[in-house]
Motif scaffolding. Structure first.
Motif, PDB file in Angstrom:
ATOM      1  N   PRO A  59       0.824  -1.211   0.000  1.00 20.00           N
ATOM      2  CA  PRO A  59       0.000   0.000   0.000  1.00 20.00           C
ATOM      3  C   PRO A  59       0.855   1.258   0.000  1.00 20.00           C
ATOM      4  N   GLY A  60       0.526   2.196  -0.886  1.00 18.00           N
ATOM      5  CA  GLY A  60       1.213   3.471  -0.949  1.00 18.00           C
ATOM      6  C   GLY A  60       2.473   3.487  -1.780  1.00 18.00           C
ATOM      7  N   SER A  61       2.940   2.319  -2.228  1.00 15.69           N
ATOM      8  CA  SER A  61       4.214   2.287  -2.953  1.00 15.69           C
ATOM      9  C   SER A  61       4.119   2.938  -4.322  1.00 15.69           C
ATOM     10  N   ALA A  62       2.896   3.003  -4.892  1.00 15.66           N
ATOM     11  CA  ALA A  62       2.739   3.563  -6.236  1.00 15.66           C
ATOM     12  C   ALA A  62       2.467   5.068  -6.219  1.00 15.66           C
ATOM     13  N   ARG A  63       2.393   5.681  -5.034  1.00 15.52           N
ATOM     14  CA  ARG A  63       2.096   7.117  -4.914  1.00 15.52           C
ATOM     15  C   ARG A  63       0.793   7.456  -5.634  1.00 15.52           C
ATOM     16  N   LEU A  64      -0.218   6.650  -5.367  1.00 22.39           N
ATOM     17  CA  LEU A  64      -1.529   6.840  -5.977  1.00 22.39           C
ATOM     18  C   LEU A  64      -2.583   7.002  -4.891  1.00 22.39           C
ATOM     19  N   VAL A  65      -3.610   7.803  -5.202  1.00 20.51           N
ATOM     20  CA  VAL A  65      -4.830   7.864  -4.403  1.00 20.51           C
ATOM     21  C   VAL A  65      -5.989   7.586  -5.343  1.00 20.51           C
ATOM     22  N   ASP A  66      -6.894   6.711  -4.941  1.00 19.75           N
ATOM     23  CA  ASP A  66      -8.061   6.379  -5.762  1.00 19.75           C
ATOM     24  C   ASP A  66      -9.263   7.208  -5.334  1.00 19.75           C
ATOM     25  N   LEU A  67      -9.977   7.761  -6.303  1.00 17.61           N
ATOM     26  CA  LEU A  67     -11.259   8.427  -6.087  1.00 17.61           C
ATOM     27  C   LEU A  67     -12.332   7.558  -6.710  1.00 17.61           C
ATOM     28  N   VAL A  68     -13.294   7.123  -5.908  1.00 14.41           N
ATOM     29  CA  VAL A  68     -14.364   6.247  -6.380  1.00 14.41           C
ATOM     30  C   VAL A  68     -15.695   6.985  -6.265  1.00 14.41           C
ATOM     31  N   LEU A  69     -16.364   7.151  -7.407  1.00 15.80           N
ATOM     32  CA  LEU A  69     -17.681   7.790  -7.454  1.00 15.80           C
ATOM     33  C   LEU A  69     -18.659   6.881  -8.188  1.00 15.80           C
ATOM     34  N   GLY A  70     -19.941   7.120  -7.955  1.00 17.45           N
ATOM     35  CA  GLY A  70     -20.949   6.340  -8.654  1.00 17.45           C
ATOM     36  C   GLY A  70     -21.066   6.709 -10.122  1.00 17.45           C
ATOM     37  N   ARG A  71     -20.742   7.958 -10.471  1.00 22.12           N
ATOM     38  CA  ARG A  71     -20.744   8.384 -11.870  1.00 22.12           C
ATOM     39  C   ARG A  71     -19.906   9.642 -12.009  1.00 22.12           C
ATOM     40  N   VAL A  96      -6.274   8.486  -9.301  1.00 26.53           N
ATOM     41  CA  VAL A  96      -6.881   7.484 -10.174  1.00 26.53           C
ATOM     42  C   VAL A  96      -8.396   7.558 -10.000  1.00 26.53           C
ATOM     43  N   LEU A  97      -9.124   7.634 -11.114  1.00 29.37           N
ATOM     44  CA  LEU A  97     -10.582   7.696 -11.071  1.00 29.37           C
ATOM     45  C   LEU A  97     -11.162   6.309 -11.294  1.00 29.37           C
ATOM     46  N   ALA A  98     -12.016   5.880 -10.371  1.00 32.44           N
ATOM     47  CA  ALA A  98     -12.699   4.592 -10.494  1.00 32.44           C
ATOM     48  C   ALA A  98     -14.193   4.826 -10.346  1.00 32.44           C
ATOM     49  N   GLU A  99     -14.975   4.095 -11.098  1.00 34.97           N
ATOM     50  CA  GLU A  99     -16.435   4.247 -11.054  1.00 34.97           C
ATOM     51  C   GLU A  99     -17.053   2.995 -10.462  1.00 34.97           C
ATOM     52  N   GLU A 100     -17.854   3.195  -9.416  1.00 33.27           N
ATOM     53  CA  GLU A 100     -18.542   2.057  -8.825  1.00 33.27           C
ATOM     54  C   GLU A 100     -19.758   1.714  -9.670  1.00 33.27           C
ATOM     55  N   ARG A 101     -19.848   0.477 -10.070  1.00 31.78           N
ATOM     56  CA  ARG A 101     -20.993   0.020 -10.849  1.00 31.78           C
ATOM     57  C   ARG A 101     -21.948  -0.721  -9.935  1.00 31.78           C
ATOM     58  N   ASP A 102     -23.224  -0.516 -10.159  1.00 31.32           N
ATOM     59  CA  ASP A 102     -24.250  -1.160  -9.338  1.00 31.32           C
ATOM     60  C   ASP A 102     -24.408  -2.601  -9.800  1.00 31.32           C
ATOM     61  N   SER A 103     -23.383  -3.392  -9.530  1.00 34.58           N
ATOM     62  CA  SER A 103     -23.354  -4.768 -10.013  1.00 34.58           C
ATOM     63  C   SER A 103     -22.539  -5.614  -9.050  1.00 34.58           C
ATOM     64  N   PRO A 104     -22.970  -6.860  -8.779  1.00 31.67           N
ATOM     65  CA  PRO A 104     -22.186  -7.731  -7.904  1.00 31.67           C
ATOM     66  C   PRO A 104     -20.840  -8.119  -8.509  1.00 31.67           C
ATOM     67  N   ASP A 105     -20.676  -7.911  -9.819  1.00 32.13           N
ATOM     68  CA  ASP A 105     -19.407  -8.243 -10.468  1.00 32.13           C
ATOM     69  C   ASP A 105     -18.355  -7.158 -10.300  1.00 32.13           C
ATOM     70  N   LEU A 124     -20.032   9.975  -1.910  1.00 34.62           N
ATOM     71  CA  LEU A 124     -21.463   9.625  -1.897  1.00 34.62           C
ATOM     72  C   LEU A 124     -21.676   8.116  -1.936  1.00 34.62           C
ATOM     73  N   ILE A 125     -20.745   7.358  -1.385  1.00 30.71           N
ATOM     74  CA  ILE A 125     -20.818   5.901  -1.401  1.00 30.71           C
ATOM     75  C   ILE A 125     -20.546   5.382   0.002  1.00 30.71           C
ATOM     76  N   SER A 126     -21.351   4.421   0.454  1.00 32.81           N
ATOM     77  CA  SER A 126     -21.067   3.697   1.686  1.00 32.81           C
ATOM     78  C   SER A 126     -20.632   2.296   1.287  1.00 32.81           C
ATOM     79  N   GLN A 131     -16.489  -5.073   0.542  1.00 28.53           N
ATOM     80  CA  GLN A 131     -15.586  -4.099  -0.080  1.00 28.53           C
ATOM     81  C   GLN A 131     -14.615  -3.532   0.944  1.00 28.53           C
ATOM     82  N   LEU A 132     -15.136  -3.183   2.101  1.00 29.56           N
ATOM     83  CA  LEU A 132     -14.282  -2.620   3.139  1.00 29.56           C
ATOM     84  C   LEU A 132     -13.266  -3.645   3.627  1.00 29.56           C
TER      85      LEU A 132
END
Length: 332
Positions: A59-71, A96-105, A124-126, A131-132
């Protein structure tokens, strides 16, 4: 002392090979979504504790922070991204931008683990328990930005003074001479919507005891707010001034549309206050009075907290709260 659960035990429980179990847990390889879910479920059920450095970056070795939004590509997400990106750059990280998809996959926690991110901002995501757990097992901290619900999982959050913002809206409408009042509530009733509603009602009750207040429900969108507001605006009597507080700018824009559909004039007959102060608020005719929440600053605070955690500082045990302020424009 209980015996440590092995990778072989997880593989056997999931009915896969040890190699497949390893790839599923590390997020590597092209696996069927069902297989990956089955392995993760087995690991969670057996209490398998995996070394986060195995099969991926520490963790942290890539100097990245992920932002996860629903859209993305919305006025709100643009503000969040801008604030997070600036703070990440200032701290020497990439965003890094990641999008949470409303899918079990959806396996975004595994992708975060594989990248070795220093931390994750969830907007805006719990997160679900699974996942946690995937992030906690890898030692990756999480900060919630404007969570939709109060969390009991001890996660750090960044939010704004929603209750005080609702109170400021009520006081402003009273001072501008509204004789009747309406509040447009978002459905589902998220944490921040409930707080805005409480602040508005409490202040209105103190400022004008017995005031005529109508509550309208909409789905946090303009179309639903328009549909809910049209009957109320049609029923206005001559000489009345209706003060409307919408719990988001988008719903407030729906009130504008309802006023146009019913021939009501803003601000002569209908005074409108929104909440957010997104870029579109000032482009309406007349420009919208709204409660400004510091979205960019909130996103920046979340990233800054994660950068501090990566450097060894503890995450704040209580919410990080940034203040709202009312911006008066032409709609009142």
């Amino acid at each position: 002392m209980p015996e440590r659960v092995t990778l072989a035990a997880v593989a056997a429980d999931a009915g896969v090979s040890v190699g497949t179990a390893s790839r599923a847990l590390s997020g590597r390889g092209d696996l069927a979504a069902g297989t990956r879910r089955r392995v993760l479920a087995s690991a969670l059920a057996l209490g398998y504790a995996r070394d986060p450095a195995v099969g991926g970056r520490p963790p942290g070795s890539a100097r990245l922070v992920d932002l996860v939004l629903g859209r993305y590509h919305t006025a709100y997400s643009d503000e969040v991204t801008a604030g997070a990106r600036s703070a990440a750059a200032a701290a020497g990280y990439d965003l890094v931008l990641a999008e949470e998809r409303d899918s079990p996959d959806d396996d975004w926690p595994l992708r975060v683990r594989r990248r070795g991110s220093a931390g994750v901002v969830l907007g805006l995501i719990s997160p679900t328990a699974a996942q946690l757990a995937a992030l906690t097992d890898a030692g990756i901290p999480v900060v919630l930005m404007d969570p939709r619900a109060e969390t009991s999982r001890g996660l750090t959050s960044v939010r704004t003074t929603d209750r005080e913002g609702g109170a400021a809206a009520a006081q402003h409408l009273v001072e501008r001479g509204a004789t009747r009042f309406a509040i447009v509530l978002g459905s589902p009733p998220y944490r921040y919507g409930r707080a805005r509603n409480t602040g508005f009602r409490e202040t209105l009750r103190l400022a004008t005891p017995g005031a005529d207040l109508v509550a309208l429900q909409a789905d946090w969108g303009a179309a639903g707010a328009r549909e809910a507001a049209v009957p109320l605006l049609r029923g206005l009597r001559p000489g009345e001034r209706l003060g409307v507080f919408a719990c988001s700018d988008e719903m407030a824009a729906g009130v504008y549309a309802a006023a146009a559909a019913t021939g009501r004039r803003i601000p002569d007959e209908v005074l409108v206050v929104g909440f957010d102060d997104l870029r579109g608020a000032r482009w309406l005719t007349p420009p919208m009075t709204t409660v400004h929440q510091p979205i960019r600053e909130m996103a920046a605070a979340a990233v800054t907290a994660l950068a501090g955690a990566a450097a060894g500082a503890p995450l704040p045990p209580t919410p990080i709260v940034l203040p709202t302020r009312l911006i008066a424009r032409g709609s009142t």
